[in-house]
Design an enzyme around this catalytic site. Structure first.
Site, PDB file in Angstrom:
ATOM      1  N   HIS A  17       5.487 -16.592  80.522  1.00  0.00           N
ATOM      2  CA  HIS A  17       5.210 -16.570  78.707  1.00  0.00           C
ATOM      3  C   HIS A  17       6.339 -14.700  78.063  1.00  0.00           C
ATOM      4  O   HIS A  17       6.938 -15.553  77.325  1.00  0.00           O
ATOM      5  CB  HIS A  17       4.462 -17.049  78.178  1.00  0.00           C
ATOM      6  CG  HIS A  17       4.200 -18.494  77.423  1.00  0.00           C
ATOM      7  ND1 HIS A  17       2.277 -19.098  78.147  1.00  0.00           N
ATOM      8  CD2 HIS A  17       5.066 -19.514  77.590  1.00  0.00           C
ATOM      9  CE1 HIS A  17       2.890 -20.331  78.549  1.00  0.00           C
ATOM     10  NE2 HIS A  17       3.760 -20.635  78.334  1.00  0.00           N
ATOM     11  N   LYS A  41       0.449 -33.067  75.171  1.00  0.00           N
ATOM     12  CA  LYS A  41      -1.122 -33.064  75.561  1.00  0.00           C
ATOM     13  C   LYS A  41      -2.382 -33.492  75.152  1.00  0.00           C
ATOM     14  O   LYS A  41      -2.741 -32.276  73.980  1.00  0.00           O
ATOM     15  CB  LYS A  41      -1.142 -32.048  76.265  1.00  0.00           C
ATOM     16  CG  LYS A  41       0.090 -31.891  77.129  1.00  0.00           C
ATOM     17  CD  LYS A  41       0.367 -29.839  77.827  1.00  0.00           C
ATOM     18  CE  LYS A  41       2.231 -30.028  77.928  1.00  0.00           C
ATOM     19  NZ  LYS A  41       2.494 -28.531  78.128  1.00  0.00           N
ATOM     20  N   ARG A  91      11.563 -22.399  85.309  1.00  0.00           N
ATOM     21  CA  ARG A  91      11.285 -21.267  86.886  1.00  0.00           C
ATOM     22  C   ARG A  91      12.019 -22.608  87.739  1.00  0.00           C
ATOM     23  O   ARG A  91      11.976 -21.700  88.357  1.00  0.00           O
ATOM     24  CB  ARG A  91       9.912 -22.081  86.180  1.00  0.00           C
ATOM     25  CG  ARG A  91       8.423 -21.745  85.616  1.00  0.00           C
ATOM     26  CD  ARG A  91       7.222 -22.282  85.169  1.00  0.00           C
ATOM     27  NE  ARG A  91       7.372 -23.908  84.711  1.00  0.00           N
ATOM     28  CZ  ARG A  91       6.609 -24.498  84.039  1.00  0.00           C
ATOM     29  NH1 ARG A  91       5.292 -23.687  84.167  1.00  0.00           N
ATOM     30  NH2 ARG A  91       6.447 -25.066  83.120  1.00  0.00           N
ATOM     31  N   SER A 128       0.608 -22.574  82.231  1.00  0.00           N
ATOM     32  CA  SER A 128      -0.789 -22.579  81.903  1.00  0.00           C
ATOM     33  C   SER A 128      -1.825 -23.707  82.364  1.00  0.00           C
ATOM     34  O   SER A 128      -3.010 -23.137  82.198  1.00  0.00           O
ATOM     35  CB  SER A 128      -0.675 -23.317  80.004  1.00  0.00           C
ATOM     36  OG  SER A 128       0.141 -22.099  79.202  1.00  0.00           O
TER      37      SER A 128
END
Ligand code: PNS
Length: 164
Positions: A17, A41, A91, A128
């Site tokens: 991040h 989430k 990513r 994360s």
């Protein structure tokens, strides 16, 4: 003034991040790190206040970056804050489908463009959720998160975490 949003859950902020936010801050006048208040989430590790504290600790050196919370649609937050761009890190190919869909939805909803920055290769495996899992079972997260975040994770999962 060109304002960009870097949105996310940041539970917790990782070096990936940080890489994206730092690079975004070089291309825009003003960057808002937009922390979602009501993530889909449900299993959060850190409270919103803790996430804000961690972000503030690691972003203090960037004079054009600030941290705000939002709930609801990101495009509404963008409109309210005069932001004309969303910046996301990509990513791997696995990120692409969902990110592309969200970018098109946000463009369709409000005409807001999403810019993708390729994640620096050393962070391409980081997320994360994986960092939380590694810390939970006592793994070493050095190099994956800033030192102050690593300390909080160690404090949260002392004695090797939930591995025993
Ligand atoms: O760090 P995350 O959890 O991957 O971040 C996801 C986030 C917060 C960027 C995304 O879920 C989001 O933008 N949520 C806001 C709700 C919204 O606008 N939904 C429509 C997007 S197409």
């Amino acid at each position: 003034m060109a304002t960009a949003l870097c949105p996310g859950s940041f539970d917790p902020v990782t070096n990936g991040h940080l890489d994206i936010i730092e690079r975004t801050s070089r291309h825009f006048d003003d960057v808002i790190v937009a922390v979602i208040r009501n993530p889909q989430k449900t299993q959060s590790l850190f409270t919103l206040e803790e996430r804000q504290e961690m972000l503030a600790e690691v972003l203090g050196h960037l004079g054009n970056v600030r941290i705000e919370f939002f709930k609801g649609l990101l495009v509404d937050f963008a409109k309210d804050h005069g932001a004309e761009a969303i910046v996301k890190g990509l990513r791997a190919v696995s990120d692409f489908d969902y990110e592309f869909q969200m970018a098109q939805m946000n463009q369709s909803l409000a005409g807001i463009d999403t810019f993708f920055i390729s994640t620096s290769p050393q962070y391409s495996f980081l997320s994360s959720s994986l960092v939380r899992e590694v810390a939970r079972y006592g793994g070493d997260v050095t190099g994956m998160v800033p030192p102050s975040v690593a300390t909080r994770l160690t404090d949260r999962f002392p004695e090797g975490g939930d591995a025993r």
